[in-house]
Write an enzyme that holds these catalytic residues in place. Sequence first.
Site, PDB file in Angstrom:
ATOM      1  N   GLY A 175       6.657   5.873  48.516  1.00 29.27           N
ATOM      2  CA  GLY A 175       7.772   5.415  48.073  1.00 29.27           C
ATOM      3  C   GLY A 175       9.029   5.664  48.971  1.00 29.27           C
ATOM      4  O   GLY A 175       9.870   4.989  48.937  1.00 29.27           O
ATOM      5  N   ASP A 191      11.642  10.876  38.025  1.00 31.00           N
ATOM      6  CA  ASP A 191      11.494  10.289  36.849  1.00 31.00           C
ATOM      7  C   ASP A 191      11.025  11.455  35.919  1.00 31.00           C
ATOM      8  O   ASP A 191      12.114  12.087  35.704  1.00 31.00           O
ATOM      9  CB  ASP A 191      10.435   9.273  37.007  1.00 31.00           C
ATOM     10  CG  ASP A 191       9.989   8.512  36.176  1.00 31.00           C
ATOM     11  OD1 ASP A 191      10.870   7.646  35.481  1.00 31.00           O
ATOM     12  OD2 ASP A 191       8.690   8.403  35.397  1.00 31.00           O
ATOM     13  N   ARG A 199       7.753  -3.337  47.867  1.00 33.55           N
ATOM     14  CA  ARG A 199       8.134  -2.134  48.682  1.00 33.55           C
ATOM     15  C   ARG A 199       9.157  -2.565  49.880  1.00 33.55           C
ATOM     16  O   ARG A 199      10.359  -2.049  50.007  1.00 33.55           O
ATOM     17  CB  ARG A 199       7.121  -1.340  49.329  1.00 33.55           C
ATOM     18  CG  ARG A 199       6.381  -0.632  48.369  1.00 33.55           C
ATOM     19  CD  ARG A 199       5.518   0.606  49.235  1.00 33.55           C
ATOM     20  NE  ARG A 199       4.317   1.201  48.451  1.00 33.55           N
ATOM     21  CZ  ARG A 199       4.639   1.937  47.708  1.00 33.55           C
ATOM     22  NH1 ARG A 199       5.540   2.640  47.203  1.00 33.55           N
ATOM     23  NH2 ARG A 199       3.260   2.421  46.952  1.00 33.55           N
TER      24      ARG A 199
HETATM   25  P1  IMP Z   1       7.495  11.646  38.315  1.00 32.30           P
HETATM   26  O1  IMP Z   1       8.923  12.020  38.543  1.00 32.30           O
HETATM   27  O2  IMP Z   1       6.567  12.624  38.527  1.00 32.30           O
HETATM   28  O3  IMP Z   1       7.375  10.908  37.077  1.00 32.30           O
HETATM   29  O4  IMP Z   1       6.952  10.533  39.447  1.00 32.30           O
HETATM   30  C1  IMP Z   1       7.803   9.821  40.296  1.00 32.30           C
HETATM   31  C2  IMP Z   1       7.270   8.837  41.152  1.00 32.30           C
HETATM   32  O5  IMP Z   1       6.726   7.839  40.064  1.00 32.30           O
HETATM   33  C3  IMP Z   1       8.107   8.334  42.225  1.00 32.30           C
HETATM   34  O6  IMP Z   1       7.823   8.882  43.231  1.00 32.30           O
HETATM   35  C4  IMP Z   1       7.742   6.843  41.996  1.00 32.30           C
HETATM   36  O7  IMP Z   1       6.630   6.846  43.156  1.00 32.30           O
HETATM   37  C5  IMP Z   1       7.136   6.743  40.770  1.00 32.30           C
HETATM   38  N1  IMP Z   1       7.977   5.841  39.854  1.00 32.30           N
HETATM   39  C6  IMP Z   1       8.773   6.301  38.676  1.00 32.30           C
HETATM   40  N2  IMP Z   1       9.750   5.557  38.293  1.00 32.30           N
HETATM   41  C7  IMP Z   1       9.395   4.220  38.894  1.00 32.30           C
HETATM   42  C8  IMP Z   1      10.130   3.121  39.236  1.00 32.30           C
HETATM   43  O8  IMP Z   1      10.758   2.727  38.086  1.00 32.30           O
HETATM   44  N3  IMP Z   1       9.462   2.149  39.900  1.00 32.30           N
HETATM   45  C9  IMP Z   1       8.542   2.526  40.899  1.00 32.30           C
HETATM   46  N4  IMP Z   1       8.155   3.684  40.900  1.00 32.30           N
HETATM   47  C10 IMP Z   1       8.469   4.701  39.966  1.00 32.30           C
HETATM   48 MG    MG Z   2       6.881   8.179  45.121  1.00 29.76          MG
END
Ligand code: IMP
Ligand code: MG
Length: 181
Positions: free
Chosen positions: A45, A104, A166
Amino acid sequence: MGLHEDIGEILFTAEQIAEIVKRMGKQISEDYADKNLVMISVLKGSLIFMADLMRAVTIPCSIDFLSVSSYGSGTTTTGEVRILKDLDTSLEGKDVLVVEDILDSGMTLSYLLSSLKARRPRSIRLCTLLDKPERRRVDIKADYEGVQVPDKFLVGYGLDYAEKYRNLPYIGVLKPEIYAE
Ligand code: IMP
Ligand code: MG
């Protein structure tokens, strides 16, 4: 079919993103002027953000990449992530900046940061382009944060839905019917 047709709303245009990234690069360049900066991109990402951010950084730096397994699509998680592709270089004595696309729940980053800290960097900080504070499940805050976003699923500028979108140059919200398919 074009990718653009699936997008309901554009949140940040390519021009707006460029402004944000430029500002972040300037700040990082000031803060790390006398340091040993290594920027670590969490694949996939953050690939596009990383490519732009490193060009907005005006001091010497090195880069490295890693990739982690997602903790699945289920509703329960231990927060434990597996490193699928590890760094090529040692972090010992380095000033590490972890570069993420979006913060997130924070589960992935929280685990990753503690695992990287064990490699004895001189310092370690987190840089994220997007921040979804409403979704946070662990106590983690980015040291560099581009912009806060609402709790909507975003795509483009590196962010995917099922590995698609992407390559959109902007960040947008998918139309709800795309999920329903
Ligand atoms: P977390 O903070 O562990 O929940 O994970 C974050 C990862 O979830 C990011 O690096 C993204 O790959 C994915 N992610 C979280 N929110 C989104 C979104 O709105 N769109 C696309 N990928 C997301
Ligand atoms: Mg990511």
